[in-house]
Design a protein around this motif. Structure first.
Motif, mmCIF file in Angstrom:
data_model
loop_
_atom_site.group_PDB
_atom_site.id
_atom_site.type_symbol
_atom_site.label_atom_id
_atom_site.label_comp_id
_atom_site.label_asym_id
_atom_site.label_seq_id
_atom_site.Cartn_x
_atom_site.Cartn_y
_atom_site.Cartn_z
ATOM 1 N N ALA A 15 0.835 -1.204 0.000
ATOM 2 C CA ALA A 15 0.000 0.000 0.000
ATOM 3 C C ALA A 15 0.874 1.261 0.000
ATOM 4 O O ALA A 15 0.563 2.234 -0.694
ATOM 5 C CB ALA A 15 -0.937 0.000 1.209
ATOM 6 N N LEU A 16 1.954 1.236 0.762
ATOM 7 C CA LEU A 16 2.876 2.376 0.793
ATOM 8 C C LEU A 16 3.519 2.585 -0.572
ATOM 9 O O LEU A 16 3.593 3.715 -1.072
ATOM 10 C CB LEU A 16 3.957 2.166 1.861
ATOM 11 C CG LEU A 16 5.058 3.223 1.921
ATOM 12 C CD1 LEU A 16 4.497 4.595 2.283
ATOM 13 C CD2 LEU A 16 6.131 2.807 2.912
ATOM 14 N N THR A 17 3.953 1.512 -1.210
ATOM 15 C CA THR A 17 4.568 1.600 -2.536
ATOM 16 C C THR A 17 3.594 2.196 -3.541
ATOM 17 O O THR A 17 3.964 3.078 -4.329
ATOM 18 C CB THR A 17 5.055 0.209 -2.998
ATOM 19 O OG1 THR A 17 5.993 -0.287 -2.045
ATOM 20 C CG2 THR A 17 5.690 0.268 -4.367
ATOM 21 N N GLU A 18 2.352 1.737 -3.525
ATOM 22 C CA GLU A 18 1.337 2.284 -4.442
ATOM 23 C C GLU A 18 1.079 3.762 -4.162
ATOM 24 O O GLU A 18 0.923 4.564 -5.085
ATOM 25 C CB GLU A 18 0.041 1.475 -4.359
ATOM 26 C CG GLU A 18 0.162 0.080 -4.937
ATOM 27 C CD GLU A 18 0.708 0.064 -6.364
ATOM 28 O OE1 GLU A 18 0.226 0.851 -7.212
ATOM 29 O OE2 GLU A 18 1.632 -0.723 -6.629
ATOM 30 N N HIS A 19 1.040 4.145 -2.888
ATOM 31 C CA HIS A 19 0.839 5.550 -2.508
ATOM 32 C C HIS A 19 1.991 6.416 -3.019
ATOM 33 O O HIS A 19 1.750 7.506 -3.566
ATOM 34 C CB HIS A 19 0.712 5.675 -0.989
ATOM 35 C CG HIS A 19 0.455 7.058 -0.521
ATOM 36 N ND1 HIS A 19 -0.823 7.597 -0.468
ATOM 37 C CD2 HIS A 19 1.296 8.039 -0.106
ATOM 38 C CE1 HIS A 19 -0.745 8.851 -0.031
ATOM 39 N NE2 HIS A 19 0.532 9.138 0.196
ATOM 40 N N VAL A 20 3.209 5.923 -2.864
ATOM 41 C CA VAL A 20 4.373 6.681 -3.354
ATOM 42 C C VAL A 20 4.293 6.831 -4.873
ATOM 43 O O VAL A 20 4.472 7.928 -5.400
ATOM 44 C CB VAL A 20 5.701 6.011 -2.920
ATOM 45 C CG1 VAL A 20 6.894 6.641 -3.638
ATOM 46 C CG2 VAL A 20 5.877 6.107 -1.407
ATOM 47 N N LYS A 21 4.026 5.739 -5.578
ATOM 48 C CA LYS A 21 3.926 5.804 -7.048
ATOM 49 C C LYS A 21 2.867 6.814 -7.492
ATOM 50 O O LYS A 21 3.085 7.577 -8.432
ATOM 51 C CB LYS A 21 3.573 4.433 -7.629
ATOM 52 C CG LYS A 21 4.698 3.447 -7.632
ATOM 53 C CD LYS A 21 4.193 2.145 -8.279
ATOM 54 C CE LYS A 21 5.126 1.001 -8.121
ATOM 55 N NZ LYS A 21 4.567 -0.248 -8.667
ATOM 56 N N ALA A 22 1.728 6.829 -6.819
ATOM 57 C CA ALA A 22 0.620 7.712 -7.198
ATOM 58 C C ALA A 22 0.882 9.175 -6.849
ATOM 59 O O ALA A 22 0.283 10.064 -7.453
ATOM 60 C CB ALA A 22 -0.671 7.244 -6.527
ATOM 61 N N ASN A 23 1.755 9.440 -5.892
ATOM 62 C CA ASN A 23 1.955 10.811 -5.408
ATOM 63 C C ASN A 23 3.383 11.324 -5.611
ATOM 64 O O ASN A 23 3.768 12.317 -4.996
ATOM 65 C CB ASN A 23 1.608 10.874 -3.920
ATOM 66 C CG ASN A 23 0.142 10.633 -3.689
ATOM 67 O OD1 ASN A 23 -0.676 11.509 -3.917
ATOM 68 N ND2 ASN A 23 -0.199 9.428 -3.260
ATOM 69 N N HIS A 24 4.142 10.697 -6.470
ATOM 70 C CA HIS A 24 5.547 11.062 -6.695
ATOM 71 C C HIS A 24 5.716 11.558 -8.116
ATOM 72 O O HIS A 24 5.089 11.039 -9.032
ATOM 73 C CB HIS A 24 6.421 9.832 -6.455
ATOM 74 C CG HIS A 24 7.829 10.141 -6.086
ATOM 75 N ND1 HIS A 24 8.724 10.699 -6.958
ATOM 76 C CD2 HIS A 24 8.502 9.939 -4.925
ATOM 77 C CE1 HIS A 24 9.897 10.840 -6.351
ATOM 78 N NE2 HIS A 24 9.779 10.394 -5.109
ATOM 79 N N GLU A 25 6.578 12.532 -8.300
ATOM 80 C CA GLU A 25 6.765 13.072 -9.641
ATOM 81 C C GLU A 25 7.759 12.280 -10.492
ATOM 82 O O GLU A 25 7.814 12.479 -11.698
ATOM 83 C CB GLU A 25 7.174 14.544 -9.592
ATOM 84 C CG GLU A 25 8.469 14.842 -8.898
ATOM 85 C CD GLU A 25 8.706 16.337 -8.752
ATOM 86 O OE1 GLU A 25 9.553 16.859 -9.488
ATOM 87 O OE2 GLU A 25 8.041 16.962 -7.920
ATOM 88 N N TYR A 26 8.544 11.385 -9.876
ATOM 89 C CA TYR A 26 9.484 10.581 -10.656
ATOM 90 C C TYR A 26 8.746 9.485 -11.408
ATOM 91 O O TYR A 26 7.769 8.913 -10.906
ATOM 92 C CB TYR A 26 10.522 9.919 -9.760
ATOM 93 C CG TYR A 26 11.539 10.839 -9.130
ATOM 94 C CD1 TYR A 26 11.703 12.165 -9.519
ATOM 95 C CD2 TYR A 26 12.371 10.370 -8.127
ATOM 96 C CE1 TYR A 26 12.643 12.985 -8.943
ATOM 97 C CE2 TYR A 26 13.328 11.180 -7.533
ATOM 98 C CZ TYR A 26 13.456 12.484 -7.949
ATOM 99 O OH TYR A 26 14.400 13.288 -7.362
ATOM 100 N N GLU A 27 9.247 9.174 -12.583
ATOM 101 C CA GLU A 27 8.697 8.081 -13.372
ATOM 102 C C GLU A 27 8.912 6.745 -12.648
ATOM 103 O O GLU A 27 8.031 5.885 -12.653
ATOM 104 C CB GLU A 27 9.393 8.057 -14.740
ATOM 105 C CG GLU A 27 8.845 7.057 -15.716
ATOM 106 C CD GLU A 27 9.570 7.139 -17.054
ATOM 107 O OE1 GLU A 27 9.637 6.088 -17.716
ATOM 108 O OE2 GLU A 27 10.058 8.213 -17.423
#
Length: 177
Positions: A139-151
């Motif tokens: 869940a943390l990984t998905e949250h980071v992916k959804a809210n991070h500007e890096y590809e």
């Protein structure tokens, strides 16, 4: 064996090649017998320590601590880099607000050197050190992916193998299940 008798041994080029700077600390804290059994100083209490048994002792006591205390949960530390202070503040706050972590430390002023699309890149970044439950990693990984500007944002997790039981209980109680 006296210390003065050991100085030529420690100064030899064969030993120096095998000892990085950290080796000097290990030499002082763990004793010479770890370099070679014949160098043991039985009168020196530090020489009785064994790196192997010290490491195994730490690991087994950590496991015992967790096994004997059913109020903690398997926990991890997760590293995430962000491009700047504002991105770090925003992502850290959203992670804690969503109870995906108990605590996020923001470490400014790191410099990352990496290969991206065939080119060496160097960027100033901020490092987030995230303490959470192991069960929340996806869940943390998905949250980071959804809210991070890096590809491709960095999300690296390492297990917490021991520590303050009170802190680990707080970590559990501050995160969602």
């Amino acid at each position: 064996m006296s210390i003065s008798a050991l100085i030529p041994i420690v100064s030899s080029s064969a030993v120096r090649r095998r000892l990085p700077l950290v080796g000097a600390f290990c030499l002082l804290s763990l004793g010479l017998h770890n370099l070679h059994p014949s160098l043991s100083l039985s009168s020196n209490p530090l020489s009785r320590l064994s790196f192997g048994s010290k490491t195994q002792g730490f690991r087994s006591s950590s496991i015992r601590m967790e096994a004997s205390n059913q109020t903690t949960v398997p926990s991890i530390v997760v590293y995430v880099t962000v491009p700047n202070k504002e991105a770090g503040k925003k992502l850290a706050a959203s992670i804690v607000k969503e109870k995906l972590a108990a605590c996020v430390n923001r470490v400014p002023g790191i410099e990352s050197v990496y290969l991206w699309e065939g080119e060496i890149q160097t960027d100033s970044e901020e490092l987030l050190i995230i303490k959470t439950r192991e069960s929340l990693l996806s869940a943390l990984t998905e949250h980071v992916k959804a809210n991070h500007e890096y590809e491709v944002p960095e999300v690296i997790a390492m297990p917490i193998t021991g520590g303050s039981v009170a802190y680990l209980e707080w970590l559990k109680n501050s995160t969602r299940e």
